[in-house]
Design a protein around this motif. Structure first.
Motif, mmCIF file in Angstrom:
data_model
loop_
_atom_site.group_PDB
_atom_site.id
_atom_site.type_symbol
_atom_site.label_atom_id
_atom_site.label_comp_id
_atom_site.label_asym_id
_atom_site.label_seq_id
_atom_site.Cartn_x
_atom_site.Cartn_y
_atom_site.Cartn_z
ATOM 1 N N GLU A 122 54.986 32.188 34.571
ATOM 2 C CA GLU A 122 53.717 31.792 33.582
ATOM 3 C C GLU A 122 52.571 32.824 34.238
ATOM 4 O OE1 GLU A 122 52.072 28.048 33.090
ATOM 5 O OE2 GLU A 122 54.066 27.274 32.349
ATOM 6 N N VAL A 123 52.662 33.197 35.629
ATOM 7 C CA VAL A 123 51.564 33.986 36.073
ATOM 8 C C VAL A 123 52.078 35.159 36.516
ATOM 9 C CG1 VAL A 123 49.810 34.119 37.999
ATOM 10 C CG2 VAL A 123 50.236 32.036 36.698
ATOM 11 N N LEU A 124 53.257 35.389 37.336
ATOM 12 C CA LEU A 124 53.728 36.655 37.928
ATOM 13 C C LEU A 124 54.611 37.341 37.104
ATOM 14 C CD1 LEU A 124 54.472 35.264 41.643
ATOM 15 C CD2 LEU A 124 52.331 36.508 40.671
ATOM 16 N N GLU A 125 55.312 36.705 36.257
ATOM 17 C CA GLU A 125 56.023 37.588 35.481
ATOM 18 C C GLU A 125 55.334 38.456 34.389
ATOM 19 O OE1 GLU A 125 59.296 36.031 32.225
ATOM 20 O OE2 GLU A 125 60.034 35.277 34.357
ATOM 21 N N PRO A 126 54.409 37.915 33.858
ATOM 22 C CA PRO A 126 53.433 38.464 32.936
ATOM 23 C C PRO A 126 52.818 39.879 33.723
ATOM 24 C CG PRO A 126 52.918 36.415 32.544
ATOM 25 C CD PRO A 126 53.764 36.448 33.582
ATOM 26 N N MET A 127 52.484 39.643 34.903
ATOM 27 C CA MET A 127 51.763 40.740 35.564
ATOM 28 C C MET A 127 52.866 41.856 36.041
ATOM 29 S SD MET A 127 49.795 38.501 38.200
ATOM 30 C CE MET A 127 48.906 39.663 39.278
ATOM 31 N N MET A 181 41.769 38.381 38.056
ATOM 32 C CA MET A 181 42.296 37.170 38.382
ATOM 33 C C MET A 181 42.495 37.108 39.809
ATOM 34 S SD MET A 181 46.178 36.207 37.706
ATOM 35 C CE MET A 181 46.213 36.324 36.019
ATOM 36 N N LYS A 182 42.238 35.943 40.267
ATOM 37 C CA LYS A 182 42.248 35.765 41.663
ATOM 38 C C LYS A 182 43.379 34.487 42.063
ATOM 39 C CE LYS A 182 40.204 34.159 46.285
ATOM 40 N NZ LYS A 182 38.927 33.564 46.530
ATOM 41 N N ILE A 183 44.664 34.623 43.014
ATOM 42 C CA ILE A 183 45.477 33.942 43.132
ATOM 43 C C ILE A 183 45.455 33.460 44.682
ATOM 44 C CG2 ILE A 183 48.173 33.561 43.294
ATOM 45 C CD1 ILE A 183 48.394 35.595 41.040
ATOM 46 N N THR A 184 45.467 32.233 45.090
ATOM 47 C CA THR A 184 45.197 31.693 46.198
ATOM 48 C C THR A 184 46.750 30.900 46.468
ATOM 49 O OG1 THR A 184 42.771 31.725 46.093
ATOM 50 C CG2 THR A 184 44.040 30.256 47.927
ATOM 51 N N PHE A 189 50.812 39.808 44.795
ATOM 52 C CA PHE A 189 49.908 39.512 43.837
ATOM 53 C C PHE A 189 48.934 38.171 44.553
ATOM 54 C CE2 PHE A 189 53.640 41.097 41.420
ATOM 55 C CZ PHE A 189 52.857 41.875 40.655
ATOM 56 N N ILE A 190 49.399 37.966 45.746
ATOM 57 C CA ILE A 190 48.316 36.862 46.461
ATOM 58 C C ILE A 190 47.254 37.254 47.050
ATOM 59 C CG2 ILE A 190 48.767 34.867 47.994
ATOM 60 C CD1 ILE A 190 50.577 34.613 45.528
ATOM 61 N N ASP A 191 46.161 36.957 46.627
ATOM 62 C CA ASP A 191 44.907 37.363 47.173
ATOM 63 C C ASP A 191 44.527 36.731 48.386
ATOM 64 O OD1 ASP A 191 44.338 39.409 44.849
ATOM 65 O OD2 ASP A 191 44.265 37.350 43.730
ATOM 66 N N GLU A 192 44.814 35.551 48.529
ATOM 67 C CA GLU A 192 44.326 35.017 49.674
ATOM 68 C C GLU A 192 45.466 33.706 50.058
ATOM 69 O OE1 GLU A 192 40.432 32.709 51.201
ATOM 70 O OE2 GLU A 192 40.809 32.694 49.019
ATOM 71 N N THR A 193 45.590 33.501 51.176
ATOM 72 C CA THR A 193 46.455 32.527 51.903
ATOM 73 C C THR A 193 45.516 31.510 52.866
ATOM 74 O OG1 THR A 193 48.621 33.737 51.459
ATOM 75 C CG2 THR A 193 48.703 31.683 52.905
ATOM 76 N N LEU A 233 46.468 28.338 43.404
ATOM 77 C CA LEU A 233 45.278 28.266 42.444
ATOM 78 C C LEU A 233 45.117 29.666 41.719
ATOM 79 C CD1 LEU A 233 42.647 26.900 41.824
ATOM 80 C CD2 LEU A 233 41.807 27.760 43.835
ATOM 81 N N VAL A 234 45.300 29.482 40.536
ATOM 82 C CA VAL A 234 44.951 30.716 39.755
ATOM 83 C C VAL A 234 43.494 30.881 39.159
ATOM 84 C CG1 VAL A 234 45.792 32.250 37.906
ATOM 85 C CG2 VAL A 234 47.283 30.807 39.575
ATOM 86 N N GLU A 235 42.593 31.654 39.407
ATOM 87 C CA GLU A 235 41.456 31.537 39.080
ATOM 88 C C GLU A 235 41.026 32.788 38.015
ATOM 89 O OE1 GLU A 235 38.330 29.778 42.317
ATOM 90 O OE2 GLU A 235 39.887 31.385 43.088
ATOM 91 N N ASN A 236 40.772 32.869 36.831
ATOM 92 C CA ASN A 236 40.270 33.763 35.805
ATOM 93 C C ASN A 236 38.967 33.412 35.365
ATOM 94 O OD1 ASN A 236 42.838 35.365 35.183
ATOM 95 N ND2 ASN A 236 43.474 33.320 34.466
ATOM 96 N N GLU A 237 38.267 34.453 35.286
ATOM 97 C CA GLU A 237 36.765 34.543 34.775
ATOM 98 C C GLU A 237 36.364 33.695 33.680
ATOM 99 O OE1 GLU A 237 34.747 38.346 34.440
ATOM 100 O OE2 GLU A 237 35.655 39.017 36.433
ATOM 101 N N ASP A 238 37.379 33.510 32.722
ATOM 102 C CA ASP A 238 36.990 33.189 31.360
ATOM 103 C C ASP A 238 37.494 31.687 31.143
ATOM 104 O OD1 ASP A 238 36.043 35.675 30.732
ATOM 105 O OD2 ASP A 238 37.837 36.079 29.623
ATOM 106 N N THR A 239 38.378 31.249 32.155
ATOM 107 C CA THR A 239 38.923 29.827 32.014
ATOM 108 C C THR A 239 38.923 29.073 33.143
ATOM 109 O OG1 THR A 239 40.980 30.663 32.576
ATOM 110 C CG2 THR A 239 40.915 30.783 30.631
#
Length: 93
Positions: A86-91, A1-4, A34-38, A66-72
């Motif tokens: 939806e994104v950070l809590e599960p992580m 997962m990549k988060i921008t 958890f933020i990969d890029e700003t 922007l949340v990018e996953n390989e499969d979606t």
């Protein structure tokens, strides 16, 4: 997962207040890691990386994530609380 994270610089050169608030919240909650890029959406430069990404995904608000996953398909979040739930809590669980 990549988060921008895309945050805005206003036409007068000042940072977007809402963007600053969201970034502070990310720091306070130890979520900035958890933020990969700003990217910056600079209103003074229509070709700035953040403006280009916003245009590509038809986003007119900042900040956004922007949340990018390989499969979606990439997902866009313009509301911090929804993104956090939806994104950070599960992580973190």
């Amino acid at each position: 997962m990549k988060i921008t994270l895309v945050k805005k610089i206003l036409a007068d050169g000042s940072p977007c207040a809402k963007c600053r608030d969201v970034e502070e919240r990310l720091e306070q909650n130890d979520q900035l890691r958890f933020i990969d890029e700003t990217l910056i959406a600079d209103e003074r430069d229509s070709e700035s990386p953040g403006i280009q990404l916003a245009r590509e995904h038809n986003v007119s608000r900042a900040p956004f994530f922007l949340v990018e996953n390989e499969d979606t398909e990439p997902q866009i979040y313009t509301v911090y609380f929804k993104f956090a739930k939806e994104v950070l809590e599960p992580m973190t669980n």
